[in-house]
Design a protein around this motif. Structure first.
Motif, short mmCIF file in Angstrom:
data_model
loop_
_atom_site.label_atom_id
_atom_site.label_comp_id
_atom_site.label_asym_id
_atom_site.label_seq_id
_atom_site.Cartn_x
_atom_site.Cartn_y
_atom_site.Cartn_z
N VAL A 1 -28.50 52.46 -73.93
CA VAL A 1 -27.70 53.28 -73.03
C VAL A 1 -26.68 52.38 -72.34
CG1 VAL A 1 -27.70 54.76 -70.99
CG2 VAL A 1 -29.59 54.91 -72.62
N TRP A 2 -25.41 52.78 -72.38
CA TRP A 2 -24.35 52.10 -71.64
C TRP A 2 -23.73 53.09 -70.66
CZ3 TRP A 2 -25.09 51.56 -76.86
CH2 TRP A 2 -25.25 50.27 -77.38
N SER A 3 -23.51 52.64 -69.43
CA SER A 3 -22.80 53.45 -68.44
C SER A 3 -21.65 52.62 -67.91
CB SER A 3 -23.74 53.85 -67.30
OG SER A 3 -23.07 54.65 -66.34
N ASN A 4 -20.43 53.11 -68.11
CA ASN A 4 -19.24 52.33 -67.76
C ASN A 4 -19.26 50.95 -68.43
OD1 ASN A 4 -17.70 54.08 -65.91
ND2 ASN A 4 -19.53 53.93 -64.64
N SER B 1 -31.27 56.71 -66.25
CA SER B 1 -30.79 55.88 -67.36
C SER B 1 -31.73 55.84 -68.57
CB SER B 1 -30.53 54.45 -66.87
OG SER B 1 -31.72 53.84 -66.39
N LEU B 2 -33.03 55.79 -68.32
CA LEU B 2 -33.98 55.73 -69.44
C LEU B 2 -33.93 56.99 -70.31
CD1 LEU B 2 -37.13 54.07 -67.84
CD2 LEU B 2 -35.81 53.18 -69.78
N TYR B 3 -33.38 58.06 -69.77
CA TYR B 3 -33.37 59.34 -70.49
C TYR B 3 -31.95 59.76 -70.87
CZ TYR B 3 -38.06 59.05 -68.77
OH TYR B 3 -39.34 58.60 -68.50
N GLY B 4 -31.04 58.78 -70.89
CA GLY B 4 -29.72 59.02 -71.44
C GLY B 4 -28.71 59.61 -70.49
N GLU C 1 -35.59 64.38 -64.06
CA GLU C 1 -34.40 64.14 -64.86
C GLU C 1 -34.75 64.02 -66.34
OE1 GLU C 1 -33.59 63.16 -60.73
OE2 GLU C 1 -35.17 62.49 -62.10
N SER C 2 -35.93 63.52 -66.66
CA SER C 2 -36.35 63.35 -68.05
C SER C 2 -36.41 64.68 -68.80
CB SER C 2 -37.73 62.67 -68.11
OG SER C 2 -38.70 63.45 -67.43
N SER C 3 -36.51 65.79 -68.06
CA SER C 3 -36.58 67.10 -68.70
C SER C 3 -35.29 67.44 -69.46
CB SER C 3 -36.88 68.19 -67.67
OG SER C 3 -35.80 68.33 -66.74
N LEU C 4 -34.17 66.82 -69.07
CA LEU C 4 -32.90 67.09 -69.76
C LEU C 4 -32.96 66.58 -71.19
CD1 LEU C 4 -30.10 68.37 -69.16
CD2 LEU C 4 -29.27 66.04 -68.76
N LEU C 5 -33.46 65.38 -71.37
CA LEU C 5 -33.62 64.83 -72.73
C LEU C 5 -34.62 65.66 -73.53
CD1 LEU C 5 -33.17 62.62 -74.88
CD2 LEU C 5 -35.03 61.32 -73.78
N CYS D 1 -29.33 55.54 -86.54
CA CYS D 1 -29.12 56.04 -85.18
C CYS D 1 -27.86 56.90 -85.10
CB CYS D 1 -28.97 54.88 -84.19
SG CYS D 1 -30.46 53.88 -83.97
N ILE D 2 -27.81 57.74 -84.08
CA ILE D 2 -26.59 58.47 -83.78
C ILE D 2 -26.06 57.98 -82.44
CG2 ILE D 2 -27.31 60.49 -85.10
CD1 ILE D 2 -27.85 61.94 -82.50
N LEU D 3 -24.74 57.91 -82.33
CA LEU D 3 -24.08 57.46 -81.11
C LEU D 3 -23.39 58.65 -80.48
CD1 LEU D 3 -23.44 54.87 -79.42
CD2 LEU D 3 -21.27 54.77 -80.66
N THR D 4 -23.66 58.88 -79.20
CA THR D 4 -23.15 60.07 -78.51
C THR D 4 -22.61 59.68 -77.14
OG1 THR D 4 -25.12 60.69 -77.22
CG2 THR D 4 -25.11 61.30 -79.56
N PRO D 5 -21.86 60.59 -76.51
CA PRO D 5 -21.52 60.37 -75.10
C PRO D 5 -22.79 60.40 -74.25
CG PRO D 5 -20.16 62.11 -76.08
CD PRO D 5 -21.26 61.82 -77.04
N GLY D 6 -22.74 59.72 -73.11
CA GLY D 6 -23.85 59.79 -72.17
C GLY D 6 -24.01 61.20 -71.62
N PHE D 7 -25.24 61.56 -71.29
CA PHE D 7 -25.51 62.90 -70.75
C PHE D 7 -24.90 63.06 -69.36
CE2 PHE D 7 -29.77 63.46 -73.24
CZ PHE D 7 -29.06 63.55 -74.43
N VAL D 8 -24.40 64.26 -69.11
CA VAL D 8 -23.86 64.63 -67.80
C VAL D 8 -24.84 65.64 -67.20
CG1 VAL D 8 -21.96 65.72 -66.56
CG2 VAL D 8 -21.48 64.26 -68.55
N ASP D 9 -25.56 65.22 -66.17
CA ASP D 9 -26.55 66.09 -65.53
C ASP D 9 -25.90 66.74 -64.31
OD1 ASP D 9 -28.78 67.34 -64.50
OD2 ASP D 9 -30.10 65.60 -64.74
#
Length: 388
Positions: free
Chosen positions: A368-371, A86-89, A307-311, A51-59
């Motif tokens: 996915v983690w947020s805060n 959340s399901l799409y990062g 929102e899923s279109s961003l992923l 896996c790769i670990l990244t920052p959460g997406f900013v939409d």
């Protein structure tokens, strides 16, 4: 609880190689090649092999309260749910009103934002809408930005569009000046989100403001810049003169067949033209109405942004257009955060634990983690809104 993510291929979004990452109290407290813990405190260990670990997406553009329907009251689009993001990062959204600022209000926008924040999502908002003079919550843009924590800018103000209020140079310059000063006084950026329509004037009004006033192009953040090649080329010129541009990932088959560039394709096009990767972003326009107009601006169809279109655009950029993971990530993490002046979009020691663990091959979010709140585990939502 401490959470230790072991053996991830880490991007901050700059690639860092294999790392262990430790999160606690909603923050990233350590990352290094091997973290050893000697403690009787409970630790949740996540095996990040493969896996790769990244920052959460900013939409940077989401209509969390839904959009106005260009086909009448029955076509008003629904509100966003937590798991739509959340399901799409997506761990951070910037919410705005659009065409409809009458049945969709700033009061509702702030209430919805606070509700999503209670669930753990990061939510910022723009005051105003498509039209000038800007509607506000407190009576002025200055007071909105200074005294309401969620407000960070204004928008999305429409230009080059038959649905805009046809703003003058003076009107838009005065708005930008007020927003900039209010941002300075409140420690915010005061960015003006600009909805750019299909009219051939493109970004002319922004260039005229840059030429004739003290307002820089960087104060404006034009979106929907992938509508057609002419607008995309105008966006490249905008970047060359100091601005940043945004591509919309939600689209329709009709628009793609009539000249619109998919966001990933637009990103690849600009990178091939030598545009600085830090000046390019993508956003979903989630839950907006996506009206389809013919050449005479007659409405012939209506769809809804996702929102899923961003992923999807992120994965398409990497898998179909050969864009590096780093540059594709920047477009949905650090770049929009930088344009908007929010402390998100990067993975740093002591920073907020907004993190995605993506399958290295498919780039689908596994966790996915947020805060620091574990929102998605094994590709399933474990935190949901009250009515999901």
């Amino acid at each position: 609880m401490l959470t230790l993510i072991r053996g991830a291929n880490l991007y901050t979004p700059v690639p860092q190689g294999k790392m262990d990452v430790l999160i606690a109290g909603g923050k990233v407290v350590d990352f290094q090649p091997l973290i050893k813990l000697d403690s009787n405190t409970e630790v949740k260990i996540i095996d990040a092999k493969g896996c790769i670990l990244t920052p959460g997406f900013v939409d940077s553009l989401v209509h969390i309260t839904g959009g106005g329907g260009e086909a009448g009251f029955a076509s008003r689009t629904p509100e966003m749910n937590l798991t739509d993001a959340s399901l799409y990062g997506i761990t951070t959204v910037i919410a705005a009103l659009g065409t409809d600022s009458s049945s969709r209000t700033l009061h509702n926008l702030i209430a919805k934002a606070k509700g999503l924040k209670e669930l753990g999502l990061n939510v910022f908002c723009h005051t105003g809408s498509y039209h000038l003079p800007a509607k506000t919550l407190t009576g002025s843009v200055t007071n909105d930005l200074m005294y309401i924590e969620e407000f960070i800018g204004v928008g999305e103000v429409a230009i080059s569009d038959h649905r805009s209020s046809q703003p003058t140079i003076q009107q838009l310059a005065e708005l930008a000046a007020e927003s900039k000063v209010a941002g300075m006084l409140s420690g915010k950026k005061g960015t003006i989100s600009i909805h750019v329509g299909p009219i051939d004037s493109h970004l002319d009004i922004l260039h005229q403001i840059d030429k004739n006033t003290d307002i820089a192009l960087s104060q404006f953040y034009p979106t929907h810049m992938n509508r057609n090649k002419a607008l995309l080329d105008a966006g490249i010129a905008f970047c060359q003169q100091g601005g940043s541009i945004d591509f919309t990932t939600s689209t329709t088959d009709y628009d793609l067949a009539h000249g619109e560039y998919a966001a990933a394709r637009a990103l690849a096009y600009c990178l091939d033209k030598g545009v600085d990767p830090s000046l390019l972003t993508m956003s979903s326009d989630g839950h907006a109405s996506l009206p389809i107009f013919d050449d005479k601006f007659n409405l012939i169809g209506l769809e809804v942004g996702k929102e899923s279109s961003l992923l999807h655009a992120f994965t398409q950029a990497v898998h179909e257009y050969g864009i590096s993971i780093e540059h594709a990530l920047m477009a949905v993490t650090s770049n929009p955060a930088q344009v908007l002046g929010i402390n998100k979009g990067t993975l740093t020691l002591g920073g907020d634990a907004d993190l995605l663990l993506l399958n290295e091959k498919t780039l689908v979010p596994q966790h996915v983690w947020s805060n620091g709140i574990h929102m998605v585990e094994d590709n399933k939502a474990i935190v949901k809104g009250a009515f999901e």
